[in-house]
Design a protein around this motif. Structure first.
Motif, mmCIF file in Angstrom:
data_model
loop_
_atom_site.group_PDB
_atom_site.id
_atom_site.type_symbol
_atom_site.label_atom_id
_atom_site.label_comp_id
_atom_site.label_asym_id
_atom_site.label_seq_id
_atom_site.Cartn_x
_atom_site.Cartn_y
_atom_site.Cartn_z
ATOM 1 N N THR A 232 23.053 22.549 -9.695
ATOM 2 C CA THR A 232 22.778 22.688 -8.486
ATOM 3 C C THR A 232 22.878 23.786 -8.032
ATOM 4 O O THR A 232 22.002 24.376 -8.543
ATOM 5 C CB THR A 232 24.859 22.643 -8.018
ATOM 6 O OG1 THR A 232 25.277 24.210 -9.001
ATOM 7 C CG2 THR A 232 25.803 21.815 -8.519
ATOM 8 N N GLY A 233 22.660 23.998 -6.317
ATOM 9 C CA GLY A 233 22.100 25.528 -5.590
ATOM 10 C C GLY A 233 22.129 24.923 -4.258
ATOM 11 O O GLY A 233 22.900 24.257 -3.617
ATOM 12 N N ARG A 234 21.566 25.198 -3.022
ATOM 13 C CA ARG A 234 20.996 25.496 -2.026
ATOM 14 C C ARG A 234 19.744 25.363 -1.399
ATOM 15 O O ARG A 234 18.634 25.823 -2.825
ATOM 16 C CB ARG A 234 21.450 27.295 -1.131
ATOM 17 C CG ARG A 234 23.095 27.357 -2.260
ATOM 18 C CD ARG A 234 23.586 28.684 -1.431
ATOM 19 N NE ARG A 234 24.340 27.968 0.227
ATOM 20 C CZ ARG A 234 24.854 27.306 0.511
ATOM 21 N NH1 ARG A 234 26.175 26.593 -0.157
ATOM 22 N NH2 ARG A 234 25.450 27.141 1.792
ATOM 23 N N ILE A 235 19.764 24.822 -0.604
ATOM 24 C CA ILE A 235 18.020 24.867 0.663
ATOM 25 C C ILE A 235 18.287 25.555 2.213
ATOM 26 O O ILE A 235 18.847 25.759 1.982
ATOM 27 C CB ILE A 235 18.161 23.242 0.868
ATOM 28 C CG1 ILE A 235 18.701 23.002 1.596
ATOM 29 C CG2 ILE A 235 17.635 22.491 -0.610
ATOM 30 C CD1 ILE A 235 18.665 21.147 2.291
ATOM 31 N N GLN A 236 16.727 26.557 1.948
ATOM 32 C CA GLN A 236 16.979 26.463 3.774
ATOM 33 C C GLN A 236 15.575 26.164 4.446
ATOM 34 O O GLN A 236 14.555 25.517 3.545
ATOM 35 C CB GLN A 236 16.724 28.558 3.009
ATOM 36 C CG GLN A 236 17.871 28.703 2.214
ATOM 37 C CD GLN A 236 17.381 30.623 2.735
ATOM 38 O OE1 GLN A 236 16.466 31.373 2.990
ATOM 39 N NE2 GLN A 236 18.379 30.285 0.913
ATOM 40 N N ILE A 237 15.536 25.729 5.689
ATOM 41 C CA ILE A 237 14.708 25.739 5.891
ATOM 42 C C ILE A 237 14.086 26.702 6.628
ATOM 43 O O ILE A 237 14.884 27.259 7.852
ATOM 44 C CB ILE A 237 14.755 24.090 7.093
ATOM 45 C CG1 ILE A 237 15.206 23.492 6.008
ATOM 46 C CG2 ILE A 237 13.776 24.297 7.820
ATOM 47 C CD1 ILE A 237 15.085 22.012 6.504
ATOM 48 N N ALA A 238 12.690 27.073 6.915
ATOM 49 C CA ALA A 238 12.157 28.150 7.593
ATOM 50 C C ALA A 238 10.927 26.893 8.117
ATOM 51 O O ALA A 238 10.165 27.123 7.889
ATOM 52 C CB ALA A 238 11.490 29.117 7.353
ATOM 53 N N GLY A 239 11.033 26.708 10.007
ATOM 54 C CA GLY A 239 9.773 26.035 10.458
ATOM 55 C C GLY A 239 9.453 24.108 9.855
ATOM 56 O O GLY A 239 10.497 24.098 9.372
#
Length: 304
Positions: A232-239
């Motif tokens: 499990t974890g997390r995602i991030q979006i930058a551009g």
């Protein structure tokens, strides 16, 4: 062609709808295959109709005759083929009560798996079906293109570099899978091994939480190797870049027998990739990342 293997995924999806009762054979229906599982002319006609629906095309009279000849010949020597044909026909009958939109949604979800299986199967029946499908793709129908556009209610264009995509836009289940046509027969028991294949799935929440599971099965003669991972974890979006930030996970590795298994911990991992959203050749939405080796890795979004 092993129909029990090839359509287990499709059968489960269609049968789960449970929308209507199965059709009964009509009086005078010609028996083509006798045995534990009887195959009638109506079963073969229905099976052909299933493929016409899946591949979104119409068989010519010659194609119908050739397909019937090939599949009946196999059913006479392979009981599992007969059983799978009956299961497919019964399952397909249940979907007919669904709305046109739901039927098309299921068809689009099944088509990539079916085409992949046909491409990896060397049987004459698969070659015939694949040829029919490719011929239909080389001469696209204008009405079908119009219907596809009407059924596509997603705001995502055919290709999106990722700049305008938010984490919440990726909420849902994304997956990819593969199945090999190679199977091995035990000289002791006479049983066929499980097909080689893999399944990778990502479940993404609107807040960016992600669950990743993966399964791989590989058989060489009497030895089957299996690998299962979960994290499990997390995602991030930058551009146009997406970051996967995974916590330590679990990995189970088993080879040849239950006694030769091992469980260990996957280390925490953080990876950032360029990404894009696009439609594949079947009109399904997919998320593609460009890996460190320069190759694309794509996962398709499952229909709601």
């Amino acid at each position: 062609m092993n129909y029990k293997r090839n359509f287990i995924y499709g059968i489960l999806i269609i049968a789960a709808l449970a929308l209507a009762a199965s059709a009964q054979p009509s009086t005078g229906d010609k028996v083509l295959v006798s045995g534990k599982q009887t195959i009638r002319q109506s079963d073969i006609d229905r099976l052909t109709e299933i493929y016409e629906w899946l591949l979104a095309t119409r068989f010519s009279a010659a194609d119908r005759r050739q397909y019937q000849k090939l599949i009946v010949a196999e059913a006479r020597v392979n009981e599992s083929t007969s059983e799978a044909i009956v299961s497919m026909v019964e399952s397909y009958d249940k979907i007919q009560a669904a709305t046109p939109e739901k039927r098309e949604q299921v068809r689009r979800q099944l088509l990539p798996e079916i085409v992949s299986i046909m491409e990896n199967d060397t049987s004459e029946a698969s070659k015939l079906l694949l040829g029919i499908y490719r011929k239909s793709k080389s001469a696209p129908d204008d009405n079908q293109a119009t219907n596809d556009a009407q059924n596509d209610d997603s705001p995502v264009e055919n290709s999106n570099p990722g700049g305008a995509v938010k984490v919440a836009d990726l909420a849902g289940i994304w997956s990819t899978s593969s199945v090999s046509g190679t199977r091995y027969k035990s000289l002791v028991t006479g049983e066929l091994s499980d097909p080689n294949g893999s399944i990778i799935e990502y479940q993404i929440s609107p807040n960016g939480a992600i669950k990743h599971v993966g399964y791989l099965s590989s058989t060489v003669y009497s030895c089957t190797t299996k690998l299962f991972i979960s994290r499990t974890g997390r995602i991030q979006i930058a551009g146009s870049r997406i970051t996967f930030d995974f916590a330590p996970g679990k990995r189970m590795y088993q080879t040849c027998s239950q006694s030769a298994s091992r469980n260990d911990t996957l280390p925490a991992e953080r990876k950032t990739y360029p990404f894009r959203l696009e439609r594949d050749e079947y009109g399904l939405l997919q998320l593609c990342t460009t890996e460190e080796n320069g190759k694309d890795f794509c996962i398709r979004k499952k229909a709601d």
